[in-house]
Design a protein around this motif. Structure first.
Motif, PDB file in Angstrom:
ATOM      1  N   LEU A 141       0.807  -1.219   0.000  1.00  0.00           N
ATOM      2  CA  LEU A 141       0.000   0.000   0.000  1.00  0.00           C
ATOM      3  C   LEU A 141       0.842   1.272   0.000  1.00  0.00           C
ATOM      4  CD1 LEU A 141      -2.214  -2.087   0.659  1.00  0.00           C
ATOM      5  CD2 LEU A 141      -3.244  -0.385   2.153  1.00  0.00           C
ATOM      6  N   GLU A 142       2.066   1.172   0.500  1.00  0.00           N
ATOM      7  CA  GLU A 142       2.919   2.363   0.554  1.00  0.00           C
ATOM      8  C   GLU A 142       3.396   2.788  -0.831  1.00  0.00           C
ATOM      9  OE1 GLU A 142       6.054   1.568   3.277  1.00  0.00           O
ATOM     10  OE2 GLU A 142       4.748   1.536   5.035  1.00  0.00           O
ATOM     11  N   LYS A 143       3.406   1.853  -1.786  1.00  0.00           N
ATOM     12  CA  LYS A 143       3.882   2.166  -3.138  1.00  0.00           C
ATOM     13  C   LYS A 143       2.746   2.412  -4.123  1.00  0.00           C
ATOM     14  CE  LYS A 143       8.181  -0.479  -2.673  1.00  0.00           C
ATOM     15  NZ  LYS A 143       8.980  -1.619  -3.193  1.00  0.00           N
ATOM     16  N   LEU A 144       1.512   2.115  -3.692  1.00  0.00           N
ATOM     17  CA  LEU A 144       0.373   2.213  -4.601  1.00  0.00           C
ATOM     18  C   LEU A 144      -0.344   3.552  -4.467  1.00  0.00           C
ATOM     19  CD1 LEU A 144      -1.125  -1.370  -4.156  1.00  0.00           C
ATOM     20  CD2 LEU A 144       0.106  -0.508  -6.151  1.00  0.00           C
ATOM     21  N   LYS A 145      -0.920   3.982  -5.584  1.00  0.00           N
ATOM     22  CA  LYS A 145      -1.734   5.182  -5.608  1.00  0.00           C
ATOM     23  C   LYS A 145      -3.213   4.837  -5.629  1.00  0.00           C
ATOM     24  CE  LYS A 145       0.556   8.842  -7.868  1.00  0.00           C
ATOM     25  NZ  LYS A 145       0.866   9.566  -9.106  1.00  0.00           N
ATOM     26  N   THR A 146      -3.542   3.743  -6.318  1.00  0.00           N
ATOM     27  CA  THR A 146      -4.934   3.361  -6.533  1.00  0.00           C
ATOM     28  C   THR A 146      -5.096   1.846  -6.481  1.00  0.00           C
ATOM     29  OG1 THR A 146      -5.279   5.273  -7.991  1.00  0.00           O
ATOM     30  CG2 THR A 146      -6.887   3.502  -8.137  1.00  0.00           C
ATOM     31  N   ILE A 147      -6.163   1.398  -5.818  1.00  0.00           N
ATOM     32  CA  ILE A 147      -6.556  -0.011  -5.865  1.00  0.00           C
ATOM     33  C   ILE A 147      -7.988  -0.054  -6.392  1.00  0.00           C
ATOM     34  CG2 ILE A 147      -6.942  -2.155  -4.594  1.00  0.00           C
ATOM     35  CD1 ILE A 147      -4.886  -1.235  -2.557  1.00  0.00           C
ATOM     36  N   ILE A 148      -8.149  -0.628  -7.569  1.00  0.00           N
ATOM     37  CA  ILE A 148      -9.462  -0.718  -8.205  1.00  0.00           C
ATOM     38  C   ILE A 148     -10.150  -1.991  -7.733  1.00  0.00           C
ATOM     39  CG2 ILE A 148     -10.686  -0.822 -10.402  1.00  0.00           C
ATOM     40  CD1 ILE A 148      -8.049   0.313 -11.684  1.00  0.00           C
ATOM     41  N   LEU A 149     -11.378  -1.867  -7.234  1.00  0.00           N
ATOM     42  CA  LEU A 149     -12.210  -3.015  -6.915  1.00  0.00           C
ATOM     43  C   LEU A 149     -13.320  -3.050  -7.959  1.00  0.00           C
ATOM     44  CD1 LEU A 149     -12.599  -2.509  -3.038  1.00  0.00           C
ATOM     45  CD2 LEU A 149     -10.754  -3.673  -4.273  1.00  0.00           C
ATOM     46  N   CYS A 150     -13.337  -4.068  -8.797  1.00  0.00           N
ATOM     47  CA  CYS A 150     -14.325  -4.085  -9.878  1.00  0.00           C
ATOM     48  C   CYS A 150     -15.001  -5.446  -9.997  1.00  0.00           C
ATOM     49  CB  CYS A 150     -13.695  -3.671 -11.208  1.00  0.00           C
ATOM     50  SG  CYS A 150     -12.221  -4.582 -11.701  1.00  0.00           S
ATOM     51  N   SER A 151     -16.262  -5.399 -10.398  1.00  0.00           N
ATOM     52  CA  SER A 151     -17.050  -6.628 -10.491  1.00  0.00           C
ATOM     53  C   SER A 151     -18.369  -6.334 -11.186  1.00  0.00           C
ATOM     54  CB  SER A 151     -17.358  -7.158  -9.085  1.00  0.00           C
ATOM     55  OG  SER A 151     -18.339  -6.334  -8.451  1.00  0.00           O
ATOM     56  N   PRO A 152     -19.043  -7.373 -11.658  1.00  0.00           N
ATOM     57  CA  PRO A 152     -20.451  -7.211 -12.010  1.00  0.00           C
ATOM     58  C   PRO A 152     -21.266  -7.175 -10.708  1.00  0.00           C
ATOM     59  CG  PRO A 152     -19.739  -9.469 -12.404  1.00  0.00           C
ATOM     60  CD  PRO A 152     -18.522  -8.705 -11.977  1.00  0.00           C
ATOM     61  N   GLY A 153     -22.419  -6.570 -10.734  1.00  0.00           N
ATOM     62  CA  GLY A 153     -23.268  -6.544  -9.546  1.00  0.00           C
ATOM     63  C   GLY A 153     -22.654  -5.774  -8.394  1.00  0.00           C
ATOM     64  N   PHE A 154     -22.900  -6.262  -7.158  1.00  0.00           N
ATOM     65  CA  PHE A 154     -22.485  -5.536  -5.951  1.00  0.00           C
ATOM     66  C   PHE A 154     -21.288  -6.172  -5.243  1.00  0.00           C
ATOM     67  CE2 PHE A 154     -27.020  -4.675  -6.546  1.00  0.00           C
ATOM     68  CZ  PHE A 154     -27.018  -3.282  -6.530  1.00  0.00           C
ATOM     69  N   TYR A 155     -20.612  -7.106  -5.896  1.00  0.00           N
ATOM     70  CA  TYR A 155     -19.510  -7.811  -5.232  1.00  0.00           C
ATOM     71  C   TYR A 155     -18.382  -6.868  -4.819  1.00  0.00           C
ATOM     72  CZ  TYR A 155     -21.906 -11.912  -7.075  1.00  0.00           C
ATOM     73  OH  TYR A 155     -22.854 -12.862  -7.366  1.00  0.00           O
ATOM     74  N   ALA A 156     -18.038  -5.900  -5.672  1.00  0.00           N
ATOM     75  CA  ALA A 156     -16.947  -4.963  -5.347  1.00  0.00           C
ATOM     76  C   ALA A 156     -17.314  -4.091  -4.149  1.00  0.00           C
ATOM     77  CB  ALA A 156     -16.629  -4.095  -6.564  1.00  0.00           C
TER      78      ALA A 156
END
Length: 383
Positions: free
Chosen positions: A202-217
């Motif tokens: 997490l210290e090196k990341l700018k963005t974490i995308i959570l993606c899915s169909p429906g409401f899973y993300a």
């Protein structure tokens, strides 16, 4: 990547001698793009002596060798890069045996030296980027649907699958099945959370995308916060702003590309390195489908457009810039210079990434024009 030394024109005009030490998968990909057939490598390799009279192995020696490259084997996911070649005499004449077929697998322990006979501006940029911490991946993605999730890093060269989580979910026919389903679902989300902690820095990341169909993300985001609060994980709780939820049609890897190319998410991804390339490729395909004379592909057409100074974006694959034909490679580098001197931009796409694969199927070279130019594919030989 640690570049220990780089001396240009040390072998022949336009050549270079580079000593370096790779540090991660991305560095292996950079090296893969730089080393050509017939380049020479100086490296250290361990050899174990034959058995002695008692049947025990004799000492293991670290031998310095030099080979002329014949072929390579590269697996990005497997973190494996191997070169095969013929041993040749080094400057001291000590490289023995000579003329033997030998393999060299890169590791992160011993530096090695590349003797290149053609070192160009594109390769220099590759090295500069590899040495710049800011050029490393700043984007991660977790794409999921019921019972399956993929934890990935999104890099310039590919979408790297760090971990796949898969659970067989029971059907909810009876009340007992509902309980089992809920228990399995909880284990599923907890497994994703643990994989994220293990594989993403997490210290090196700018963005974490959570993606899915429906409401899973959305459910995953709630679970991540819940688990982090239970563990008092300040690293996640203090950085919850880096997560964002997006919709995709699938929980498999192509769902990540959908999100990166989606204009609805452009503002949230504008500071990440790889969203722009996705949007530009999407724009190219849009113009191509509209047939509005602003998108072209093929060497002849692109060269003609560059002569008019009409190219806004030049799109090339790393494959064409890594051509075995040195003259052809030089032609593309000059084309990049020409486009940029006329106010355009040149983008290089990796063929290990889906965008690069798509471009490679369209000759490996394409462009978006500043204004429409019809009939670029026609010969203008009439007087």
């Amino acid at each position: 990547m640690k570049v220990i030394s780089l001396k240009k024109d040390s072998v022949t005009k336009g050549g270079a001698v580079i000593t370096l030490l790779p540090e991660d998968k991305e560095d292996l990909f950079t090296i893969y793009q730089i080393i050509d057939k017939d380049d020479e490598l100086i490296f250290k390799k361990k050899f174990t002596s034959k058995l002695d009279e008692t049947g025990k192995k004799k000492s293991t020696d670290l031998i310095k060798l030099k080979i002329k490259v014949i072929s390579n084997e590269f697996d990005m996911k497997g973190e494996y890069l191997k070169y095969k070649g013929i041993t040749v005499t080094d400057e001291t004449g000590d490289n023995k045996p000579v003329g033997k077929y030998l393999g060299f697998t890169l590791d992160y322990v011993y530096p090695f030296t590349i003797i290149k006979h053609n070192f160009n501006k594109f390769m220099q940029k590759l090295l500069n980027d590899a040495c710049n911490v800011e050029q490393k991946s700043d984007t991660a993605a977790i794409v999921l649907q019921e019972g399956i999730a993929h934890v990935c890093l999104v890099t310039a060269s590919s979408t790297i699958l760090k971990q796949k989580i898969e659970y067989s979910m029971p059907k909810k026919k009876r009340a007992t099945d509902v309980v089992k389903f809920d228990e399995k679902t909880e284990k599923f989300y907890k497994a994703i959370y643990n994989a994220m902690k293990k594989d993403l820095d997490l210290e090196k990341l700018k963005t974490i995308i959570l993606c899915s169909p429906g409401f899973y993300a959305k459910i995953l985001m709630d679970k991540i916060v819940q688990y982090a609060e239970e563990e008092h994980n300040k690293k996640i709780l203090d950085n919850r702003g880096m997560f964002f939820i997006a919709h995709s049609s699938t929980g498999y890897l192509q769902g990540i590309n959908e999100v990166l190319k989606n204009p609805l998410y452009a503002s949230k991804l504008q500071d990440t390195k790889y969203s722009k390339e996705n949007l530009i490729m999407d724009e190219f395909l849009l113009h191509l489908n509209k047939d509005d004379d602003k998108a072209w592909y093929g060497e002849k057409e692109i060269t003609k457009a560059a002569e008019y100074g009409a190219i806004n974006y030049l799109l090339l694959t790393d494959k064409v810039l890594h051509s075995d034909d040195i003259a052809q490679r030089g032609k593309y580098l000059k084309l990049m210079d020409s486009v940029e001197s006329n106010g355009g931009k040149a983008l290089v796409f990796s063929t290990l990434h889906s965008l690069g694969e798509e471009l490679d199927q369209l000759t490996g070279i394409a462009c978006i024009l500043k204004y429409p130019l019809p009939d670029l594919d026609e010969d203008n030989n009439e007087v």
